[in-house]
Scaffold this motif. Structure first.
Motif, mmCIF file in Angstrom:
data_model
loop_
_atom_site.group_PDB
_atom_site.id
_atom_site.type_symbol
_atom_site.label_atom_id
_atom_site.label_comp_id
_atom_site.label_asym_id
_atom_site.label_seq_id
_atom_site.Cartn_x
_atom_site.Cartn_y
_atom_site.Cartn_z
ATOM 1 N N GLY A 149 0.781 -1.234 0.000
ATOM 2 C CA GLY A 149 0.000 0.000 0.000
ATOM 3 C C GLY A 149 0.810 1.281 0.000
ATOM 4 N N TYR A 150 2.094 1.200 -0.249
ATOM 5 C CA TYR A 150 2.921 2.400 -0.241
ATOM 6 C C TYR A 150 2.986 3.033 -1.614
ATOM 7 C CZ TYR A 150 4.347 0.857 4.375
ATOM 8 O OH TYR A 150 4.338 0.474 5.675
ATOM 9 N N LEU A 161 4.333 13.288 0.388
ATOM 10 C CA LEU A 161 4.645 11.948 0.874
ATOM 11 C C LEU A 161 4.966 12.019 2.357
ATOM 12 C CD1 LEU A 161 6.867 10.538 -2.012
ATOM 13 C CD2 LEU A 161 4.438 10.177 -1.609
ATOM 14 N N VAL A 162 4.406 11.092 3.109
ATOM 15 C CA VAL A 162 4.598 11.055 4.549
ATOM 16 C C VAL A 162 5.181 9.684 4.896
ATOM 17 C CG1 VAL A 162 3.442 11.181 6.788
ATOM 18 C CG2 VAL A 162 2.621 12.570 4.872
ATOM 19 N N PRO A 163 6.293 9.649 5.631
ATOM 20 C CA PRO A 163 6.878 8.354 6.011
ATOM 21 C C PRO A 163 5.894 7.536 6.847
ATOM 22 C CG PRO A 163 8.354 10.174 6.567
ATOM 23 C CD PRO A 163 7.051 10.768 6.150
ATOM 24 N N SER A 164 5.870 6.233 6.609
ATOM 25 C CA SER A 164 4.989 5.356 7.389
ATOM 26 C C SER A 164 5.464 5.310 8.835
ATOM 27 C CB SER A 164 4.987 3.949 6.797
ATOM 28 O OG SER A 164 6.226 3.325 7.048
ATOM 29 N N ALA A 165 4.590 4.892 9.694
ATOM 30 C CA ALA A 165 4.934 4.784 11.116
ATOM 31 C C ALA A 165 5.895 3.625 11.357
ATOM 32 C CB ALA A 165 3.671 4.610 11.946
ATOM 33 N N LYS A 166 5.865 2.638 10.484
ATOM 34 C CA LYS A 166 6.762 1.490 10.636
ATOM 35 C C LYS A 166 8.169 1.895 10.215
ATOM 36 C CE LYS A 166 3.364 -2.139 9.826
ATOM 37 N NZ LYS A 166 3.010 -3.277 8.980
ATOM 38 N N VAL A 167 9.129 1.603 11.079
ATOM 39 C CA VAL A 167 10.519 1.973 10.818
ATOM 40 C C VAL A 167 11.379 0.715 10.843
ATOM 41 C CG1 VAL A 167 12.483 3.284 11.694
ATOM 42 C CG2 VAL A 167 10.195 4.253 11.827
ATOM 43 N N ARG A 174 20.945 2.871 10.125
ATOM 44 C CA ARG A 174 20.105 4.071 10.081
ATOM 45 C C ARG A 174 18.626 3.687 10.093
ATOM 46 N NH1 ARG A 174 22.997 6.308 4.794
ATOM 47 N NH2 ARG A 174 22.322 4.230 4.279
ATOM 48 N N LYS A 175 17.808 4.503 10.745
ATOM 49 C CA LYS A 175 16.370 4.282 10.752
ATOM 50 C C LYS A 175 15.795 4.723 9.413
ATOM 51 C CE LYS A 175 15.735 4.835 15.702
ATOM 52 N NZ LYS A 175 15.058 5.592 16.760
ATOM 53 N N ARG A 176 14.976 3.863 8.837
ATOM 54 C CA ARG A 176 14.335 4.161 7.548
ATOM 55 C C ARG A 176 12.854 3.813 7.644
ATOM 56 N NH1 ARG A 176 17.833 7.155 4.681
ATOM 57 N NH2 ARG A 176 19.812 6.141 4.433
ATOM 58 N N PRO A 177 11.977 4.664 7.093
ATOM 59 C CA PRO A 177 10.558 4.293 7.074
ATOM 60 C C PRO A 177 10.379 3.085 6.149
ATOM 61 C CG PRO A 177 10.923 6.284 5.803
ATOM 62 C CD PRO A 177 12.224 5.950 6.465
#
Length: 190
Positions: A149-150, A161-167, A174-177
């Motif tokens: 669904g992205y 575009l908004v990063p998903s809450a799941k990281v 590094r943290k990535r959406p």
């Protein structure tokens, strides 16, 4: 012996410093092997695929090769020169006709050396197969993102575009959406 240097990186996701690193490795190789390099004979292509034959830096190198301005072309790796086995072989054949050798630093390949044909042909095939495999894996990843669904492209006007809450954590820690969702941008919407 006069040497030209060719360096390339393939996408905007790579570091521009890659060109400098390649040139440094080629320059050290040239010094070690008593090959004279001249700054005017350093050819580069940035953010362009090695599958494309029409590259500004490569075209300039080929023009100068036909004018016999150098005796060897030094590359850090054959994949920087070409990811197409057909184009690689065609260009090496042209170089041979002109009396120019292609030297690969990391693979220790000299196209003028006895028995080198097997080495550069195999390496050229592996480079092309690697790219085919990469395309397949990239497409698989894009399909997976779409099925989750992205959104996969740039947001059209009026949206953002908004990063998903799941990281997730990437290979470099590094943290990535996990992906991006599209929503209306109140500043651009009517």
């Amino acid at each position: 012996m006069i040497g030209a240097i060719y360096a390339r990186y393939s996408s905007d996701n790579q570091r521009p410093e890659s060109i400098e690193d390649q040139i440094r490795a080629c320059t050290k190789f040239a010094e070690k092997n008593k090959i004279i390099t001249i700054p005017d004979m350093i050819y580069t292509d940035e953010a362009i695929s090695g599958t494309k034959a029409d590259r500004v830096g490569l075209n300039e190198l080929l023009i100068d090769a036909n004018q016999k301005k150098f005796d060897v072309v030094i590359v850090d790796d054959l994949s920087r020169f070409s990811r197409s086995i057909i184009y690689l072989l065609k260009t090496i054949n042209e170089f041979e006709y002109l009396g120019i050798r292609l030297l690969s630093v990391t693979e220790n390949i000299d196209t003028g050396a006895k028995g080198a044909k097997l080495s550069y042909q195999l390496k050229g095939m592996f480079n092309e197969i690697f790219l085919d495999d990469l395309k397949e894996k990239t497409l698989r990843g894009l399909v997976g993102q779409k099925e989750r669904g992205y959104f996969l492209a740039e947001a059209p006007y009026g949206y953002r575009l908004v990063p998903s809450a799941k990281v997730t954590i990437d290979k470099k820690g590094r943290k990535r959406p996990e992906g991006y969702n599209m929503e209306i941008d109140p500043d651009e919407s009517i």
